[in-house]
Write an enzyme that holds these catalytic residues in place. Sequence first.
Site, PDB file in Angstrom:
ATOM      1  N   HIS A   1      -5.827   2.863   1.315  1.00 16.12           N
ATOM      2  CA  HIS A   1      -4.939   3.933   1.685  1.00 16.12           C
ATOM      3  C   HIS A   1      -5.534   4.765   2.924  1.00 16.12           C
ATOM      4  O   HIS A   1      -4.889   5.034   3.884  1.00 16.12           O
ATOM      5  CB  HIS A   1      -4.887   5.226   0.459  1.00 16.12           C
TER       6      HIS A   1
ATOM      7  N   ASP B   1       0.976  -1.009  -0.058  1.00 20.89           N
ATOM      8  CA  ASP B   1       0.064  -0.082   0.038  1.00 20.89           C
ATOM      9  C   ASP B   1       0.882   1.197   0.022  1.00 20.89           C
ATOM     10  O   ASP B   1       1.524   1.471   1.095  1.00 20.89           O
ATOM     11  CB  ASP B   1      -0.879   0.106   1.319  1.00 20.89           C
ATOM     12  N   HIS B   2       1.125   1.810  -1.158  1.00 22.87           N
ATOM     13  CA  HIS B   2       2.242   2.772  -1.348  1.00 22.87           C
ATOM     14  C   HIS B   2       2.039   3.962  -0.398  1.00 22.87           C
ATOM     15  O   HIS B   2       3.048   4.705  -0.028  1.00 22.87           O
ATOM     16  CB  HIS B   2       2.511   3.338  -2.818  1.00 22.87           C
TER      17      HIS B   2
HETATM   18  C1  BG6 Z   1      -3.506   4.669  -6.253  1.00 24.06           C
HETATM   19  C2  BG6 Z   1      -4.828   4.956  -7.062  1.00 24.06           C
HETATM   20  O1  BG6 Z   1      -3.215   3.825  -5.472  1.00 24.06           O
HETATM   21  O2  BG6 Z   1      -3.500   6.019  -5.760  1.00 24.06           O
HETATM   22  C3  BG6 Z   1      -5.131   6.030  -7.660  1.00 24.06           C
HETATM   23  O3  BG6 Z   1      -5.196   3.604  -7.710  1.00 24.06           O
HETATM   24  C4  BG6 Z   1      -4.669   7.229  -6.922  1.00 24.06           C
HETATM   25  O4  BG6 Z   1      -6.147   6.163  -8.306  1.00 24.06           O
HETATM   26  C5  BG6 Z   1      -3.343   7.138  -6.352  1.00 24.06           C
HETATM   27  O5  BG6 Z   1      -4.387   8.286  -7.981  1.00 24.06           O
HETATM   28  C6  BG6 Z   1      -3.052   8.149  -5.405  1.00 24.06           C
HETATM   29  O6  BG6 Z   1      -1.680   8.163  -5.141  1.00 24.06           O
HETATM   30  P1  BG6 Z   1      -0.670   9.510  -4.586  1.00 24.06           P
HETATM   31  O7  BG6 Z   1       0.422   8.874  -4.083  1.00 24.06           O
HETATM   32  O8  BG6 Z   1      -0.521  10.096  -6.011  1.00 24.06           O
HETATM   33  O9  BG6 Z   1      -1.626  10.366  -3.468  1.00 24.06           O
END
Ligand code: BG6
Length: 478
Positions: free
Chosen positions: A235, A172-173
């Site tokens: 997230h 989960d980045h």
């Molecule tokens: C991803 C989603 O996991 O996270 C995307 O699939 C979203 O829809 C993105 O845009 C948002 O990540 P960040 O790091 O740009 O906030």
Amino acid sequence: IPVEPFDLVVFGGTGDLARRKILPGLYRRFLGGQMPPESRIIGAARSEMTEDEFRAMARAAIAEFVSADKRDAAMIDQFISLISYVAIDAKGDGGWATLKGMMRKGVVRAFYFSVAPALFGALAERLHDHNIADAKSRIVVEKPFGRDLDTARALNATLAKHFREEQIYRIDHYLGKETVQNLMAVRFANILFEPIWKAQYIDHVQITVAETVGVEGRGAYYDTSGAMRDMVQNHLMQLLCLIAMEPPYHFDPNAVRDEKLKVIRALDPVEHQDIVRGQYLAGGGQKSYVDHSENPASKTESYIAMKVHVSNWRWKGTPFYLRTGKRLRARTSEIAITFKEPPHSIFDDAEGWRENVLVIRLQPNEGMNLMVMIKEPGPGGMRLTQVPLDMSFAEALGEDGADIPDAYERLIMDVIRGNQTLFMRGDEVEAAWAWADPIIQAWERKGDKPRGYEPGTSGPEDALMLLHRDGRRWREIR
Ligand code: BG6
């Protein structure tokens, strides 16, 4: 500190994530001296491609996704020389013997599944059957991890046939973002906050992840997902867990994940009237959500706002308001914790009084801001005013603060180090689906239609009501 030398196989090596995040991230770690030059990256994908062609693709990815100040020609050449390629048939036998031949002894082996989840099982099975993975090997799996509890369970079971939980890294980045980790440091490395981190002192919490982009080319995927599955179940849920969890006994993968799991299990079911779904309309020369999804009748939400309760001793009575959406006014992600009134005011200036708010900014301009009350300067008597104790990591930490590694870079290095703290455990993912499923199923049963909202705003009007009803208001998105 450099990690051990490794062989990293990137399945889906020609895909979007590999080009945007994985390859550029690895290059930056190489430049930073963290990826040892004895390591190798092996791209694996369906396309018949030569090593040179794959290397050229990686070079182009670095040129496009690494900032100019980090593009050092000699370092790029050296990095590219560590890359090779194998054409592989995920569901057949093609390429597996070649891949096995490429693996070296005595280095960490990691396999990144940057492919459609439908292929996870096939890859795990072949890695095992061809004896490519050993007991120390790690696999990295990308979201979406299932689309409901049943599919997540099935996926966990499939992976468990060939890998132990200690070998599985579910990404989960958001957990790789600097400020998200800082949340734990702020809570558990300071005496200041923890004693008042509870319903008795906290009025409510707002978690906002606002984006300006729409779904663009991802319409087909998004229509099977929506903001609930794409953002909230993972997230936003992870952010909520880090704010709400009890102190783990140690900063250790299972201790941290045990505490997060308890939070998810303590979540109340969310009432229908406590959720607002939205879908962006056309505007400002941009397409609407349904234009992107190519289904004029799509009922998928690109925005969601909800009130969530964590039912335990610490949080009973303190609502968590979550919201996320695309095509909103600004790209901003933050957690805002609003504290209650002091029990008794000794000042007459009731009008000047404002609540203390602790804002943790995830992006942009990562940092923290604590709104505190002080005396308005001057001879006008004891009048109160609120001022920010504002800290931007970039300013406070100088160069170190400005050079914050991207979430993917950090997470891949953690895989090599064998540290699972920032990865989701199987039971955590399942618990999050068990909470999300009834909400999604209720919409499907009712044929619930999201409210349209104008792009460039803060979402549907009804979302304002969600807080107004409780005598509160959302923070501005800007
Ligand atoms: C991803 C989603 O996991 O996270 C995307 O699939 C979203 O829809 C993105 O845009 C948002 O990540 P960040 O790091 O740009 O906030």
